[in-house]
Structure formats: C-alpha cells, structure tokens
Design a protein around this motif. Structure first.
Motif, PDB file in Angstrom:
ATOM      1  N   ALA A 281      -0.684   8.897  10.246  1.00 20.29           N
ATOM      2  CA  ALA A 281      -1.214   8.416   8.968  1.00 20.29           C
ATOM      3  C   ALA A 281      -2.404   7.489   9.216  1.00 20.29           C
ATOM      4  CB  ALA A 281      -0.123   7.692   8.184  1.00 20.29           C
ATOM      5  N   GLN A 282      -2.275   6.605  10.194  1.00 21.12           N
ATOM      6  CA  GLN A 282      -3.379   5.707  10.523  1.00 21.12           C
ATOM      7  C   GLN A 282      -4.596   6.482  11.018  1.00 21.12           C
ATOM      8  OE1 GLN A 282      -1.114   3.312  13.224  1.00 21.12           O
ATOM      9  NE2 GLN A 282      -0.758   1.709  11.710  1.00 21.12           N
TER      10      GLN A 282
ATOM     11  N   ARG B 169      -9.179  10.680  -1.195  1.00 21.00           N
ATOM     12  CA  ARG B 169      -9.510  11.509  -0.028  1.00 21.00           C
ATOM     13  C   ARG B 169      -8.297  11.857   0.827  1.00 21.00           C
ATOM     14  NH1 ARG B 169     -15.130   9.933   2.787  1.00 21.00           N
ATOM     15  NH2 ARG B 169     -16.426  10.113   0.948  1.00 21.00           N
ATOM     16  N   THR B 170      -7.314  10.954   0.848  1.00 21.67           N
ATOM     17  CA  THR B 170      -6.119  11.210   1.648  1.00 21.67           C
ATOM     18  C   THR B 170      -5.014  11.849   0.814  1.00 21.67           C
ATOM     19  OG1 THR B 170      -5.303   8.953   1.279  1.00 21.67           O
ATOM     20  CG2 THR B 170      -6.594   9.357   3.303  1.00 21.67           C
ATOM     21  N   HIS B 171      -5.312  12.123  -0.443  1.00 22.61           N
ATOM     22  CA  HIS B 171      -4.355  12.794  -1.340  1.00 22.61           C
ATOM     23  C   HIS B 171      -3.043  12.021  -1.436  1.00 22.61           C
ATOM     24  CE1 HIS B 171      -7.000  16.299  -1.550  1.00 22.61           C
ATOM     25  NE2 HIS B 171      -7.188  16.106  -0.255  1.00 22.61           N
ATOM     26  N   THR B 172      -3.172  10.700  -1.602  1.00 24.12           N
ATOM     27  CA  THR B 172      -1.986   9.851  -1.722  1.00 24.12           C
ATOM     28  C   THR B 172      -2.277   8.760  -2.739  1.00 24.12           C
ATOM     29  OG1 THR B 172      -0.306   8.679  -0.442  1.00 24.12           O
ATOM     30  CG2 THR B 172      -2.582   8.260   0.150  1.00 24.12           C
ATOM     31  N   ASP B 173      -1.256   7.970  -3.067  1.00 26.55           N
ATOM     32  CA  ASP B 173      -1.491   6.901  -4.034  1.00 26.55           C
ATOM     33  C   ASP B 173      -1.987   5.642  -3.319  1.00 26.55           C
ATOM     34  OD1 ASP B 173       1.002   4.894  -3.837  1.00 26.55           O
ATOM     35  OD2 ASP B 173       1.709   6.957  -3.565  1.00 26.55           O
TER      36      ASP B 173
ATOM     37  N   SER C  26       0.465   3.473  -1.119  1.00 27.31           N
ATOM     38  CA  SER C  26       0.793   4.022   0.199  1.00 27.31           C
ATOM     39  C   SER C  26      -0.347   3.833   1.182  1.00 27.31           C
ATOM     40  CB  SER C  26       1.125   5.516   0.100  1.00 27.31           C
ATOM     41  OG  SER C  26       2.321   5.709  -0.597  1.00 27.31           O
ATOM     42  N   VAL C  27      -1.563   4.118   0.739  1.00 21.69           N
ATOM     43  CA  VAL C  27      -2.692   4.007   1.663  1.00 21.69           C
ATOM     44  C   VAL C  27      -3.014   2.539   1.953  1.00 21.69           C
ATOM     45  CG1 VAL C  27      -4.676   4.071   0.071  1.00 21.69           C
ATOM     46  CG2 VAL C  27      -4.851   5.144   2.296  1.00 21.69           C
ATOM     47  N   SER C  28      -2.716   1.636   1.006  1.00 27.35           N
ATOM     48  CA  SER C  28      -3.009   0.218   1.252  1.00 27.35           C
ATOM     49  C   SER C  28      -2.139  -0.346   2.373  1.00 27.35           C
ATOM     50  CB  SER C  28      -2.850  -0.613  -0.026  1.00 27.35           C
ATOM     51  OG  SER C  28      -1.496  -0.711  -0.399  1.00 27.35           O
ATOM     52  N   VAL C  29      -0.909   0.148   2.518  1.00 24.18           N
ATOM     53  CA  VAL C  29      -0.034  -0.280   3.615  1.00 24.18           C
ATOM     54  C   VAL C  29      -0.661   0.108   4.954  1.00 24.18           C
ATOM     55  CG1 VAL C  29       2.225   0.107   4.699  1.00 24.18           C
ATOM     56  CG2 VAL C  29       2.063  -0.193   2.218  1.00 24.18           C
ATOM     57  N   VAL C  30      -1.165   1.331   5.009  1.00 30.13           N
ATOM     58  CA  VAL C  30      -1.785   1.826   6.243  1.00 30.13           C
ATOM     59  C   VAL C  30      -3.059   1.036   6.531  1.00 30.13           C
ATOM     60  CG1 VAL C  30      -2.802   3.841   7.372  1.00 30.13           C
ATOM     61  CG2 VAL C  30      -0.785   4.116   5.921  1.00 30.13           C
ATOM     62  N   VAL C  31      -3.872   0.812   5.515  1.00 30.98           N
ATOM     63  CA  VAL C  31      -5.116   0.058   5.690  1.00 30.98           C
ATOM     64  C   VAL C  31      -4.821  -1.356   6.191  1.00 30.98           C
ATOM     65  CG1 VAL C  31      -7.064  -1.005   4.445  1.00 30.98           C
ATOM     66  CG2 VAL C  31      -6.509   1.414   4.081  1.00 30.98           C
TER      67      VAL C  31
ATOM     68  N   LYS D 285       7.850   7.847  -4.748  1.00 32.34           N
ATOM     69  CA  LYS D 285       6.538   8.103  -4.150  1.00 32.34           C
ATOM     70  C   LYS D 285       6.686   8.038  -2.638  1.00 32.34           C
ATOM     71  CE  LYS D 285       3.671   6.535  -7.898  1.00 32.34           C
ATOM     72  NZ  LYS D 285       2.588   5.661  -8.326  1.00 32.34           N
ATOM     73  N   PRO D 286       6.261   9.072  -1.963  1.00 26.44           N
ATOM     74  CA  PRO D 286       6.401   9.069  -0.502  1.00 26.44           C
ATOM     75  C   PRO D 286       5.311   8.240   0.159  1.00 26.44           C
ATOM     76  CG  PRO D 286       5.349  11.080  -1.227  1.00 26.44           C
ATOM     77  CD  PRO D 286       5.707  10.321  -2.475  1.00 26.44           C
ATOM     78  N   PRO D 287       5.645   7.630   1.305  1.00 25.66           N
ATOM     79  CA  PRO D 287       4.584   6.988   2.087  1.00 25.66           C
ATOM     80  C   PRO D 287       3.732   8.083   2.718  1.00 25.66           C
ATOM     81  CG  PRO D 287       6.642   6.959   3.297  1.00 25.66           C
ATOM     82  CD  PRO D 287       6.936   7.551   1.943  1.00 25.66           C
ATOM     83  N   MET D 288       2.669   7.707   3.352  1.00 26.51           N
ATOM     84  CA  MET D 288       1.858   8.695   4.050  1.00 26.51           C
ATOM     85  C   MET D 288       2.697   9.303   5.169  1.00 26.51           C
ATOM     86  SD  MET D 288      -1.932   7.034   4.105  1.00 26.51           S
ATOM     87  CE  MET D 288      -2.697   8.588   4.543  1.00 26.51           C
ATOM     88  N   LEU D 289       2.359  10.509   5.563  1.00 27.18           N
ATOM     89  CA  LEU D 289       3.115  11.200   6.603  1.00 27.18           C
ATOM     90  C   LEU D 289       3.222  10.370   7.877  1.00 27.18           C
ATOM     91  CD1 LEU D 289       1.663  14.799   6.246  1.00 27.18           C
ATOM     92  CD2 LEU D 289       4.021  14.106   5.828  1.00 27.18           C
TER      93      LEU D 289
END
Length: 160
Positions: free
Chosen positions: A34-35, A56-60, A63-68, A143-147
């Motif tokens: 995911a990262q 762009r990552t097709h997620t909410d 979820s992407v803010s956790v990765v960022v 809502k799923p987290p990123m893969l």
C-alpha cells in the motif's frame, strides 16, 4: 471443475499474487505494498492533495491518510501548504521517497487497476456487482484499508 471451484481458485490466485508482491516490497524496501502504491502515485505528479491521491489509488481519504502519515513519519513524503491556496495541503515525495520509487518492484495495485480498465465497461460493472454481492453475502462489511496496510496495532499490555 465447477464454477464455484473456479471462483475460489481465482480468489486464491489473486490473494497469493498480492501477498507475494507485498513480501517483495517489504523485503526490498521495507514498505507495505500500500505504501509503495501511494509512493508510485505521488511520483507521477510534483504535488497532489490527499483527495486527489485517494481518487488515484481508488480508495477513501481516511484509508490513504493512514498510509500517508506513515510515509511522512518515514521521511518519504512531505506535506506543504500550496502556494496559491494556503488552505490546501499538498503531498510530494522527498528525495528518499523518489529513491524508493526508483528501486521499487512492480506495483501490483497499478497492474490490477490497468487490467480492470482494459475490460469493457459492461464487464467491469458485472464483475464489480458480482464481487460485491459475494462480499455482502459473506458479511464483509465496512470500509477496507488499502491492500496489505493493516490498521494500527493495538498497544500490547505489559505483563506484571
């Protein structure tokens, strides 16, 4: 082979392929897949907002803010106020982030998105509807987290 077997085999193949890609990213870069996906998307644009990155990552966004946040903590991504609009935060790669992208193995999520995009629109819709119905039927909710990006682990209790 029954259709049920074919579906289960296809899911197994997909999960295995994703797991292998995640292990490669972990062993080569110390990053989750995911990262790596987020870094790759950020590397395509000089600066981007969190909302644009989520698209762009097709997620909410949550979820992407956790990765960022993890990538910022690791010194691979930086957050800065946009010059033309101080209310807007922009994300960009640091020098270390650009280096990680250059060393990175293929990004499996990008390959999946590209494969789905090559399907005719009617097939994409049918696949999405069928897959979501399957997930609803087995009770996969929320809502799923990123893969392969787990939610933050709960703190361990100290033994007394």
């Amino acid at each position: 082979m029954t259709d049920s077997q074919r579906v289960l085999d296809a899911i197994r193949r997909l999960v295995r392929h994703l797991r292998v890609a995640d292990r490669a990213a972990q062993s080569e870069l110390g990053l989750s897949s995911a990262q790596l996906f987020v870094l790759s998307e950020l590397g395509k644009t000089p600066a981007i907002s969190l909302g644009e990155l989520a698209d762009r990552t097709h997620t909410d966004q949550s979820s992407v803010s956790v990765v960022v946040a993890r990538l910022v903590d690791a010194g691979l991504v930086q957050r800065e106020r946009a010059g033309e609009d101080a209310r807007r935060l922009e994300l960009s790669l640091t020098r270390a982030g650009r280096g990680a992208v250059q060393k990175a193995p293929g990004v499996m999520q990008e390959e999946i998105v590209q494969a789905v995009d090559r399907m005719p629109a009617t097939e994409q819709k049918r696949f999405a509807d069928s897959f979501n119905r399957l997930l609803d039927d087995i009770g996969a909710e929320g809502k799923p987290p990123m893969l392969f990006e787990d939610e933050k682990p709960k703190p361990r209790k100290k033994k007394s």
